[in-house]
Write a protein that holds these residues in place. Structure first.
Motif, short mmCIF file in Angstrom:
data_model
loop_
_atom_site.label_atom_id
_atom_site.label_comp_id
_atom_site.label_asym_id
_atom_site.label_seq_id
_atom_site.Cartn_x
_atom_site.Cartn_y
_atom_site.Cartn_z
N PRO A 116 -18.44 -6.35 -13.71
CA PRO A 116 -18.99 -4.93 -13.22
C PRO A 116 -19.32 -4.96 -11.86
O PRO A 116 -19.93 -5.96 -11.37
N HIS A 117 -18.87 -3.88 -10.89
CA HIS A 117 -19.41 -4.34 -9.64
C HIS A 117 -20.51 -4.36 -9.24
O HIS A 117 -21.10 -5.40 -8.33
N SER A 118 -21.71 -3.93 -10.14
CA SER A 118 -23.10 -4.29 -9.86
C SER A 118 -23.79 -4.47 -11.12
O SER A 118 -23.44 -3.92 -12.07
N THR A 134 -8.01 -2.33 -0.96
CA THR A 134 -6.76 -2.25 0.08
C THR A 134 -6.84 -3.49 0.73
O THR A 134 -5.91 -3.90 1.61
N ALA A 135 -7.45 -4.46 0.42
CA ALA A 135 -7.49 -6.21 0.73
C ALA A 135 -8.23 -5.99 2.26
O ALA A 135 -8.00 -7.24 3.16
N ASN A 136 -8.57 -4.91 2.92
CA ASN A 136 -9.17 -4.80 4.01
C ASN A 136 -10.44 -5.79 4.24
O ASN A 136 -10.51 -6.61 5.11
N THR A 137 -11.28 -5.84 3.22
CA THR A 137 -12.54 -7.03 3.36
C THR A 137 -11.97 -8.39 3.44
O THR A 137 -12.46 -8.79 4.18
N ILE A 138 -11.41 -8.51 2.39
CA ILE A 138 -10.85 -10.24 2.35
C ILE A 138 -10.14 -10.56 3.48
O ILE A 138 -10.36 -11.55 4.11
N ASP A 188 -15.62 -9.04 -6.42
CA ASP A 188 -15.25 -8.51 -7.82
C ASP A 188 -13.76 -7.77 -7.62
O ASP A 188 -13.20 -7.71 -8.45
N ILE A 189 -13.59 -7.16 -6.48
CA ILE A 189 -12.56 -6.11 -6.50
C ILE A 189 -11.84 -6.44 -5.10
O ILE A 189 -12.55 -6.68 -4.12
N ILE A 190 -10.53 -6.52 -5.20
CA ILE A 190 -9.60 -6.61 -4.17
C ILE A 190 -8.93 -5.17 -4.00
O ILE A 190 -8.02 -4.97 -4.74
N PRO A 237 -18.45 -11.83 0.98
CA PRO A 237 -17.65 -11.04 1.95
C PRO A 237 -18.91 -9.71 2.40
O PRO A 237 -18.19 -9.16 3.20
N ASP A 238 -19.86 -9.56 1.68
CA ASP A 238 -20.68 -8.71 2.21
C ASP A 238 -22.11 -9.17 1.62
O ASP A 238 -22.24 -9.95 0.72
N ILE A 239 -23.06 -8.38 2.12
CA ILE A 239 -24.58 -8.69 1.51
C ILE A 239 -24.47 -8.58 0.11
O ILE A 239 -25.24 -9.04 -0.65
C1 R5P Z 1 -17.38 -3.81 -2.31
O1 R5P Z 1 -18.57 -3.60 -2.16
C2 R5P Z 1 -16.45 -4.51 -3.19
O2 R5P Z 1 -17.39 -5.78 -3.46
C3 R5P Z 1 -15.35 -4.90 -2.69
O3 R5P Z 1 -15.78 -6.12 -1.56
C4 R5P Z 1 -14.48 -3.89 -1.93
O4 R5P Z 1 -14.31 -2.97 -3.03
C5 R5P Z 1 -12.94 -4.38 -1.67
O5 R5P Z 1 -12.49 -3.49 -0.90
P1 R5P Z 1 -11.37 -3.46 -0.17
O6 R5P Z 1 -10.35 -4.53 -0.59
O7 R5P Z 1 -10.48 -2.29 0.17
O8 R5P Z 1 -11.86 -3.85 1.49
#
Ligand code: R5P
Length: 303
Positions: free
Chosen positions: A127-129, A221-225, A217-219, A166-168
């Motif tokens: 789960p996301h958190s 739009t893939a912008n983060t990764i 946890d989630i990809i 990829p983030d805090i």
């Molecule tokens: C954000 O807090 C999640 O953990 C993922 O980093 C985020 O949902 C990824 O989203 P996107 O692929 O759109 O950048």
């Protein structure tokens, strides 16, 4: 026990059923001409423990309603227990009010909606958190793809490895990987001012000359990764590999991945990949089927 599924990820449900040596119960799923979902359970569920396997993946609202309708039908048909197996639970990212704008807490709204279905428990993956559990007033079990990912990373024999959050918000997850692999940890300080859009990225930690593994946890739009891959390579990373449990891959995600500096993406089958994504040579899929099957069996046996 009886296993059944909606239309979100039939292949996953079939594979879980095969793993447990059970058939998938027959359900008719369709839509009325105005778009309303209609479901009919075509088997006797009376007195059974029924597991409904349904990710609330794209389109999330549609799959959520299907799940709720199936649950209602099963409840009315007097099943003994109804367990929602929701490998990917959408809306989980909307877990707080974004002041000063006026926004709902989407995750809490969905938790309240699922509570009306009177599930005996919910089983989900990554789960996301972790605080999401607190939104539910009935048993909410989380499974994690950590072991699956760790086994794969170990198989690939990286020499100098750094694990990247990829983030805090993802630091806890990344630290678990770093500790288990005896690797360094680095954090990307990502600032997002609008959903799905990134504005700035700074690296906390050393990545020069390292193979970098991003865990998320989630990809979506893939912008983060992909932005992380660029900033890591700019800072001297040798290779950038990403492990993300839920391949939402919305909009232009595949194009973004293909035109990025990401060397490899590893995801799971909580959400089915479309044919274009399946044919991408740098996307690998690991299966959560054994993990789900074992958890379903344990819940059934109350062990
Ligand atoms: C954000 O807090 C999640 O953990 C993922 O980093 C985020 O949902 C990824 O989203 P996107 O692929 O759109 O950048």
């Amino acid at each position: 026990m009886l296993l059944l599924t909606g239309s979100a990820n039939r292949a996953l449900a079939l594979n879980v059923a095969r793993h447990l040596n059970l058939p998938l119960a027959k359900v008719s799923i369709g839509q009325f001409s105005d778009g309303e979902s209609c479901v009919e359970i075509l088997e006797n569920v009376r007195g059974q423990d029924v597991f409904i396997i349904q990710s609330t993946s794209t389109p999330p609202n549609h799959h959520l309603i299907e799940l709720i309708l199936i649950a209602d039908a099963i409840r009315r048909a007097q099943a003994r227990r109804v367990i929602a197996v929701i490998p990917y639970l959408s809306y989980a990212r909307q877990d707080k009010c974004l002041y000063p704008t006026q926004t709902p807490i989407g995750a809490k709204v969905i938790a309240d909606l699922l509570a009306t279905c009177k599930f005996n428990r919910i089983l989900t993956i990554d789960p996301h958190s972790e605080q999401l559990q607190g939104f539910f007033s009935f048993p909410f079990d989380s499974l994690y793809s950590t072991t699956l990912f760790l086994e794969d990373i170990l198989k690939k024999n990286y020499s100098r490895l750094v694990i990247i959050s990829p983030d805090i918000g993802g630091v806890r997850r990344a630290r678990t990987f770093a500790q288990r692999l005896n690797a360094q940890l680095a954090i990307i300080d990502k600032q997002r001012f609008k959903p799905n859009e990134m504005q700035a990225m700074n690296i906390i930690g050393d990545v020069e000359g390292y193979d970098c593994i991003i865990v998320d946890d989630i990809i979506d739009t893939a912008n983060t990764i992909c932005s992380a891959a660029s900033v890591l390579k700019e800072n001297g990373a040798k290779k950038v590999i990403a492990y993300a449990t839920h391949p939402v891959l919305s909009g232009q995600a595949i194009h973004t991945i293909q035109s990025s500096l990401l060397d490899e993406l590893v995801v799971t089958d909580t959400i089915p990949l479309n044919t274009i994504a399946q044919s991408c040579s740098n996307i690998q899929i690991l299966s959560v089927v054994p993990l789900l099957a074992k958890a379903i069996e344990d819940i059934y046996k109350e062990s």
